[in-house]
Design an enzyme around this catalytic site. Structure first.
Site, PDB file in Angstrom:
ATOM      1  N   LYS A  53     -62.045  -2.599 126.645  1.00 12.26           N
ATOM      2  CA  LYS A  53     -62.536  -3.777 125.980  1.00 12.26           C
ATOM      3  C   LYS A  53     -62.302  -3.609 124.729  1.00 12.26           C
ATOM      4  O   LYS A  53     -61.700  -4.621 123.771  1.00 12.26           O
ATOM      5  CB  LYS A  53     -63.906  -4.141 126.208  1.00 12.26           C
ATOM      6  N   GLN A  97     -73.007  -2.971 127.487  1.00  9.17           N
ATOM      7  CA  GLN A  97     -72.583  -2.727 128.916  1.00  9.17           C
ATOM      8  C   GLN A  97     -73.545  -2.427 129.855  1.00  9.17           C
ATOM      9  O   GLN A  97     -74.481  -1.819 129.669  1.00  9.17           O
ATOM     10  CB  GLN A  97     -71.547  -1.409 128.615  1.00  9.17           C
ATOM     11  N   ASP A 120     -70.886 -12.401 126.601  1.00 12.32           N
ATOM     12  CA  ASP A 120     -70.681 -12.147 128.077  1.00 12.32           C
ATOM     13  C   ASP A 120     -71.589 -13.355 128.788  1.00 12.32           C
ATOM     14  O   ASP A 120     -71.224 -13.336 129.944  1.00 12.32           O
ATOM     15  CB  ASP A 120     -71.775 -10.839 128.121  1.00 12.32           C
TER      16      ASP A 120
END
Ligand code: NDP
Length: 299
Positions: A53, A97, A120
């Site tokens: 990422k 994460q 997200d």
């Protein structure tokens, strides 16, 4: 005729090029879109995803930063880091994460992120916006990526029967919400199946668009697919394969070769949905930066 492959690598590259162009436009206005990823612990798979990422951000001309915290970090400390990032104007996107260590409540962590920075798309505010069709919301990256794959491949969705296998919060449910909306790339009649669904094949055989997100290696077989259907395989499963160097290979939820003989289009695994997930994360981040710059970010 065998199905046409939907090339997720090429479509993701297109999305990333568009993101880079938008990042450059924002750069000229004095705004460098920035994503901060927070990684708690040292799970190797998570570390790999986080590294990918950060690299993708830099390649798109964005600021990519990773904050690494030890696995034993108290939950309150992680929440304090999120508070700091929420308040930092240089940070447009925040991603913690998952999974977080067992002593943390993932919902508490997700809910602490400012929804206007939740690229997200896991915050309940964004889940709600996706459900009501508020274009302001951030859709979770994987289902958003599937929708882009369909659009970029010229798949007509309006009036089609879409059957989704899986009802998870990160894939199945938001996928259903996206496809049932009114508008381009949507307008489907949606069925969502799960482990309690009776006679799965009776549903899948009705699908013009079949999306498999169940995490069961090659469970979808040719006899479950309507001839000419578009098949999107979200699954990423590791299966033992002593013939390979690593001793395993990655397969999807769909038995690719036999389903490709029946479907009109199909995504491979790897190289289908997977590359879209990071591309959509970048797209969400650059959009978050644009909305903030225009003073249009709202919860
Ligand atoms: P979850 O395990 O959270 O959800 C799986 C869903 O599938 C559940 O709703 C479950 O039903 C349903 N299911 C399981 N077995 C069956 C069955 N035999 N018949 C019908 N339904 C079944 O998985 P995720 O949604 O997180 O992920 C799904 C797959 O997609 C995984 O392989 C994952 O690795 C992959 N993935 C890929 C991504 C990408 O970037 N390409 C990103 C995210 C995930 P129930 O709710 O009843 O338990």
């Amino acid at each position: 005729m065998p199905a046409e492959r939907i090339d997720g690598v090429a479509i993701a590259a297109k999305v990333r090029a568009r993101v880079a162009a938008e990042a450059a436009t924002l750069g000229a206005l004095g705004v460098q879109p920035g994503l901060t990823v927070v990684l708690v612990g040292d799970d190797p798979a998570s570390a790999f995803y986080v590294g990918a990422k950060e690299k993708a951000c830099r390649e798109a001309g964005m600021r990519g930063e990773t904050i690494r915290l030890p696995a034993a970090t108290p939950e309150a400390e992680l929440l304090a880091v999120i508070d700091r990032l929420n308040a930092d104007p240089a940070v447009h996107g925040i991603l913690v994460q998952m999974p977080v260590p067992k002593h943390m409540d993932p919902q508490k962590v997700i809910r602490r992120i400012d929804p206007t920075k939740d690229v997200d798309g896991f915050h309940p505010v964004n889940a709600g916006k996706v459900l009501i069709g508020d274009a302001d919301g951030f859709a979770p990256c994987t289902p958003a990526g599937v929708q882009v794959l369909l659009a970029e491949s010229g798949v007509e969705t309006a009036g089609k029967e879409a059957v989704i296998l899986g009802r998870s919060t990160i894939v199945g449910k938001p996928m259903a919400a996206l496809l049932m909306q009114a508008g381009r790339g949507a307008d489907c009649t949606v069925t969502v199946c799960h482990s309690r669904t009776k006679d799965l094949a009776a549903h899948t055989r009705r699908a013009d668009i079949l999306i498999a997100a169940i995490g069961r290696p090659e469970m979808v077989t040719a006899d479950m697919v309507k001839p000419g259907a578009v098949v999107i395989d979200v699954g990423i499963n590791r299966v033992d394969d002593p013939a390979t160097k690593k001793g395993y290979r990655i397969v999807g939820d769909v038995r690719f070769d036999e389903v490709a003989a029946v479907a009109s289009r199909i995504t491979p695994v790897p190289g289908g949905v997977g590359p879209m997930t990071i591309a959509m994360l970048l797209a969400n981040t650059v959009r978050a930066a644009r909305l903030r710059h225009e003073g249009a970010a709202r919860t």
